[in-house]
Each structure stands twice: as C-alpha cells, then as structure tokens.
Design a protein around this motif. Sequence first.
Motif, PDB file in Angstrom:
ATOM      1  N   LEU A  19       0.833  -1.196   0.000  1.00 13.83           N
ATOM      2  CA  LEU A  19       0.000   0.000   0.000  1.00 13.83           C
ATOM      3  C   LEU A  19       0.869   1.248   0.000  1.00 13.83           C
ATOM      4  CD1 LEU A  19      -2.660  -1.078   2.654  1.00 13.83           C
ATOM      5  CD2 LEU A  19      -2.801  -1.255   0.171  1.00 13.83           C
ATOM      6  N   THR A  20       0.438   2.244  -0.749  1.00 11.89           N
ATOM      7  CA  THR A  20       1.181   3.508  -0.794  1.00 11.89           C
ATOM      8  C   THR A  20       0.216   4.670  -0.954  1.00 11.89           C
ATOM      9  OG1 THR A  20       2.965   4.738  -1.885  1.00 11.89           O
ATOM     10  CG2 THR A  20       1.522   3.446  -3.305  1.00 11.89           C
ATOM     11  N   PHE A  21       0.600   5.798  -0.368  1.00 11.89           N
ATOM     12  CA  PHE A  21      -0.130   7.044  -0.576  1.00 11.89           C
ATOM     13  C   PHE A  21       0.567   7.919  -1.604  1.00 11.89           C
ATOM     14  CE2 PHE A  21      -1.190   6.460   4.139  1.00 11.89           C
ATOM     15  CZ  PHE A  21      -2.342   5.757   3.846  1.00 11.89           C
ATOM     16  N   GLN A  22       1.707   7.479  -2.078  1.00  9.81           N
ATOM     17  CA  GLN A  22       2.502   8.287  -2.994  1.00  9.81           C
ATOM     18  C   GLN A  22       1.876   8.300  -4.388  1.00  9.81           C
ATOM     19  OE1 GLN A  22       5.264   9.982  -1.723  1.00  9.81           O
ATOM     20  NE2 GLN A  22       4.331   9.170   0.136  1.00  9.81           N
ATOM     21  N   GLU A  23       2.023   9.432  -5.054  1.00 12.00           N
ATOM     22  CA  GLU A  23       1.564   9.538  -6.437  1.00 12.00           C
ATOM     23  C   GLU A  23       2.369   8.574  -7.303  1.00 12.00           C
ATOM     24  OE1 GLU A  23       1.088  13.153  -9.677  1.00 12.00           O
ATOM     25  OE2 GLU A  23       2.941  12.992  -8.543  1.00 12.00           O
ATOM     26  N   GLU A  24       1.716   7.993  -8.297  1.00 13.75           N
ATOM     27  CA  GLU A  24       2.473   7.110  -9.197  1.00 13.75           C
ATOM     28  C   GLU A  24       3.621   7.920  -9.811  1.00 13.75           C
ATOM     29  OE1 GLU A  24       2.682   7.202 -12.617  1.00 13.75           O
ATOM     30  OE2 GLU A  24       1.151   8.648 -13.173  1.00 13.75           O
ATOM     31  N   HIS A 235       6.327 -10.768 -20.073  1.00 13.54           N
ATOM     32  CA  HIS A 235       6.224  -9.301 -19.939  1.00 13.54           C
ATOM     33  C   HIS A 235       5.016  -8.909 -19.104  1.00 13.54           C
ATOM     34  CE1 HIS A 235       2.837  -7.883 -22.499  1.00 13.54           C
ATOM     35  NE2 HIS A 235       3.054  -8.979 -23.202  1.00 13.54           N
ATOM     36  N   PHE A 236       3.952  -9.731 -19.106  1.00 14.81           N
ATOM     37  CA  PHE A 236       2.773  -9.428 -18.289  1.00 14.81           C
ATOM     38  C   PHE A 236       3.148  -9.331 -16.809  1.00 14.81           C
ATOM     39  CE2 PHE A 236       0.618 -11.585 -21.939  1.00 14.81           C
ATOM     40  CZ  PHE A 236      -0.217 -10.543 -22.311  1.00 14.81           C
ATOM     41  N   ILE A 237       4.033 -10.215 -16.367  1.00 13.98           N
ATOM     42  CA  ILE A 237       4.474 -10.220 -14.974  1.00 13.98           C
ATOM     43  C   ILE A 237       5.595  -9.210 -14.757  1.00 13.98           C
ATOM     44  CG2 ILE A 237       5.569 -11.634 -13.184  1.00 13.98           C
ATOM     45  CD1 ILE A 237       4.154 -14.062 -14.524  1.00 13.98           C
ATOM     46  N   ALA A 238       6.512  -9.140 -15.710  1.00 12.64           N
ATOM     47  CA  ALA A 238       7.719  -8.324 -15.546  1.00 12.64           C
ATOM     48  C   ALA A 238       7.417  -6.836 -15.416  1.00 12.64           C
ATOM     49  CB  ALA A 238       8.659  -8.555 -16.729  1.00 12.64           C
ATOM     50  N   GLU A 239       6.337  -6.380 -16.012  1.00 10.76           N
ATOM     51  CA  GLU A 239       6.098  -4.938 -16.106  1.00 10.76           C
ATOM     52  C   GLU A 239       5.830  -4.266 -14.767  1.00 10.76           C
ATOM     53  OE1 GLU A 239       4.343  -5.184 -20.656  1.00 10.76           O
ATOM     54  OE2 GLU A 239       2.959  -4.974 -18.966  1.00 10.76           O
ATOM     55  N   HIS A 240       5.066  -4.941 -13.872  1.00 10.01           N
ATOM     56  CA  HIS A 240       4.651  -4.239 -12.653  1.00 10.01           C
ATOM     57  C   HIS A 240       4.765  -5.043 -11.360  1.00 10.01           C
ATOM     58  CE1 HIS A 240       3.297  -0.770 -14.912  1.00 10.01           C
ATOM     59  NE2 HIS A 240       2.570  -1.549 -15.696  1.00 10.01           N
ATOM     60  N   TYR A 241       5.056  -6.333 -11.428  1.00  8.57           N
ATOM     61  CA  TYR A 241       5.244  -7.086 -10.187  1.00  8.57           C
ATOM     62  C   TYR A 241       6.604  -6.767  -9.596  1.00  8.57           C
ATOM     63  CZ  TYR A 241       1.054  -9.945 -10.567  1.00  8.57           C
ATOM     64  OH  TYR A 241      -0.252 -10.358 -10.609  1.00  8.57           O
ATOM     65  N   ILE A 242       6.660  -6.627  -8.282  1.00  6.56           N
ATOM     66  CA  ILE A 242       7.918  -6.385  -7.597  1.00  6.56           C
ATOM     67  C   ILE A 242       8.511  -7.741  -7.234  1.00  6.56           C
ATOM     68  CG2 ILE A 242       9.002  -5.413  -5.536  1.00  6.56           C
ATOM     69  CD1 ILE A 242       6.998  -3.171  -5.608  1.00  6.56           C
ATOM     70  N   VAL A 328       1.823  -2.966  -6.057  1.00  3.81           N
ATOM     71  CA  VAL A 328       1.548  -1.721  -5.343  1.00  3.81           C
ATOM     72  C   VAL A 328       0.097  -1.318  -5.598  1.00  3.81           C
ATOM     73  CG1 VAL A 328       2.122   0.723  -5.131  1.00  3.81           C
ATOM     74  CG2 VAL A 328       3.936  -0.964  -5.514  1.00  3.81           C
ATOM     75  N   LYS A 329      -0.603  -1.034  -4.490  1.00  2.94           N
ATOM     76  CA  LYS A 329      -1.974  -0.526  -4.601  1.00  2.94           C
ATOM     77  C   LYS A 329      -2.082   0.774  -3.830  1.00  2.94           C
ATOM     78  CE  LYS A 329      -4.916  -4.546  -5.495  1.00  2.94           C
ATOM     79  NZ  LYS A 329      -6.217  -5.171  -5.165  1.00  2.94           N
ATOM     80  N   ARG A 330      -2.906   1.672  -4.357  1.00  2.00           N
ATOM     81  CA  ARG A 330      -3.173   2.934  -3.674  1.00  2.00           C
ATOM     82  C   ARG A 330      -4.680   3.117  -3.596  1.00  2.00           C
ATOM     83  NH1 ARG A 330       0.079   4.080  -7.874  1.00  2.00           N
ATOM     84  NH2 ARG A 330       1.586   5.094  -6.514  1.00  2.00           N
ATOM     85  N   PRO A 331      -5.182   3.693  -2.491  1.00  2.00           N
ATOM     86  CA  PRO A 331      -6.618   3.939  -2.376  1.00  2.00           C
ATOM     87  C   PRO A 331      -7.116   4.833  -3.498  1.00  2.00           C
ATOM     88  CG  PRO A 331      -5.547   4.186  -0.254  1.00  2.00           C
ATOM     89  CD  PRO A 331      -4.454   4.088  -1.286  1.00  2.00           C
ATOM     90  N   THR A 332      -8.420   4.798  -3.744  1.00  4.06           N
ATOM     91  CA  THR A 332      -8.961   5.477  -4.910  1.00  4.06           C
ATOM     92  C   THR A 332      -9.468   6.882  -4.630  1.00  4.06           C
ATOM     93  OG1 THR A 332     -11.109   4.435  -4.513  1.00  4.06           O
ATOM     94  CG2 THR A 332      -9.610   3.326  -6.011  1.00  4.06           C
TER      95      THR A 332
END
Length: 347
Positions: A19-24, A235-242, A328-332
Amino acid sequence: MADIEKETPLESIDPRFLLTFQEEPHRSRRMEIIAKHPEVTKLNGPEPKTKWIVLGVCTLQITCAILLRNTSLKSPIYWLTAYFIGATCVSNLFLAIHEFSHNLGFKDPIWNRLFACVANLPVGIPYSASFGPYHNLHHKRMGEDGYDTDLPTQLEALFLSSIAGKSFFATFQLFFYALRPMFLYQIPFTWVHYANIAIQFVFNRWLIKHFGWGAYFYLLISAFLSGSLHPIAAHFIAEHYILHTPEKRSPDIQYPETFSYYGWLNIFVYNAGYHSEHHDFPYIAWSRLPELREIAKEFYDPLPYHTSWPKVTFDFILDDNITLWNRVKRPTSLKQRQSLLHAMEKS
C-alpha cells in the motif's frame, strides 16, 4: 473515456499488497525529463511502419493456420509452429493493438481503432475495442484499487500465491487479463465494439468456410500459448510485479512500480520492454523509445530493470517470497487515503 466514479471500500484493500499514498511516479518523472530535455516532446507521434509490420504478421499467422489446417494435434510440427511462430505472431499483434490504443499507428484516432480490429483478426476472438479503454485507465490511474484492471484481485492473490497457484496463473494468465476487467466494472459499449465483433465474425466465417475449423483452432491455440509459459508472455508479470521483498513496508514509501527490459525479445513486440519509458511518455511510439532512454539516460539508468523475461517467469513461480501480493496498490480517493493512514497510525 469518462472516469467511472466509484470508491472501493477501505476494508477491501488487503494490507498484504504494497500500500502507498505516494503519487504514481511517471507523471512527476515526465515533468522532470521535459524540464531538462524539452526535445523529447518532438518524439511524440505515430509510427507509420507499424501498420505494415502488422499486415506482414497477420499474413504469416493466417498462412500458417491454412497450411496446418489438416495437421494432427499429435504432430510435433503443429505444436512447434504454434509455439514458436504462432504465439510470437499473436504476441506481436497484442502489442500492436496496444500501440493503436495510444493512437500511435495513425494520426486519426478512428483509423487506429479500425486497424486494431485488423490486427485482432488472427487472434480469433474480438477484444481490441475493449482493450483500449481499460488500458488507458491503467495508465491514468495506475495502481488504484478498483480502477487499474492490471492489478490482481484479493481473491486471486489469496488462492494463487503458492507455487502451484502461480504456475496456474502463469499458464492461464491470458484468461485472467481477459476476464478480470468484466468483474470489476463494465465499460460503455460503443460503435467500435460492434465494428470489432462484426469484422471478426466475417473473418472467422470466411476462414472456417474455406479452410475448415482446423485453421481457426490453430489461431486459438496460438493465442492461448502466447499468454502462457512463453518467453514473451513474461512481460505481463515483468512490467509491474515487484520481484523482491521490500526491506521496509510503509504507505509513505515510493515503491518502484514499473520495470523495463532491454533484451533482444523486444524485436518481436514493438519494444514493449521499455515499459518505464512507455509509462512516462505513452504517446511516444515504440520505434523512438530507445532514443528517449538515450536522451534521458540519467533518469533511466538508476531504475531497476529485468535482464531476462524467461527468468522473470521462473523466479515468479519458484520463489516463495514472490507472490501475487507483490503489487503496489493505492486507495482510490483522498478520503480513503486519509482513513487508511489514520487506521494504520492507530495500529
């Protein structure tokens, strides 16, 4: 496309996600790069060569389907062709449709939408019209729970984070990316969707009528393999999974959310590996992303990146520390962010 105004219940955001509050990070980095290198704005715009590559790939894939229409499924030639040629062709077309979703094939948006339907033909199932709106939300609201359909759901992460579950996910990930958006929200149905369905129906009917069901099934099998345990599908996994365990977890941390890959497999998929660069500048066509990276190398050299897409798949499946929670997820909404911060401070 108008935003779909909704708010995910706070309690539905599982803290096992990052979870993060930071701007993308992409908007702010884009502004910094433009301030230091204003010439990068001249790289914006479509790439005319894309349509010719698409026509060549479509011709190759349809030709293979016709030639193998009567070949037994027990034949090694059938599966080798479907895996190495068919799945690679479909991966190419997936990423071409991605280019068209950003209007990077033609100057006129209508031609991008219509030509995406042409690129869709060898896939066998109409999807290009739906891909664009969902993908643009992924850019506009990256990581936002309930908006970014690239994010795994809590249910997926809960049941598919074991080695067996991750193997299943990596094998059938195309189905997850196709079906997940429909469970989150419905996008408006437009004339582009009707055109996509109609064009695909006419093509499928022509192919089956003149060359039989075998040719059509070859297209479907190739499409499945392209999103399964295939080198490019990583690439589906590589792009955004940490793919590491962060040393510290905090909503105030700016996690790296996007990862690039600069290897030779980019040749087949319009430099899709230049993913950090693409998110920073989504209106720069694939052919100019390496130039962008070279101009702004002081921004991109320090960023984490992958050296091998196949290794990503192996690590994702076999490393117990890497699961579907590693996103990474951020509240909406600001209200949610404030509520979540208050709840975490109390705990």
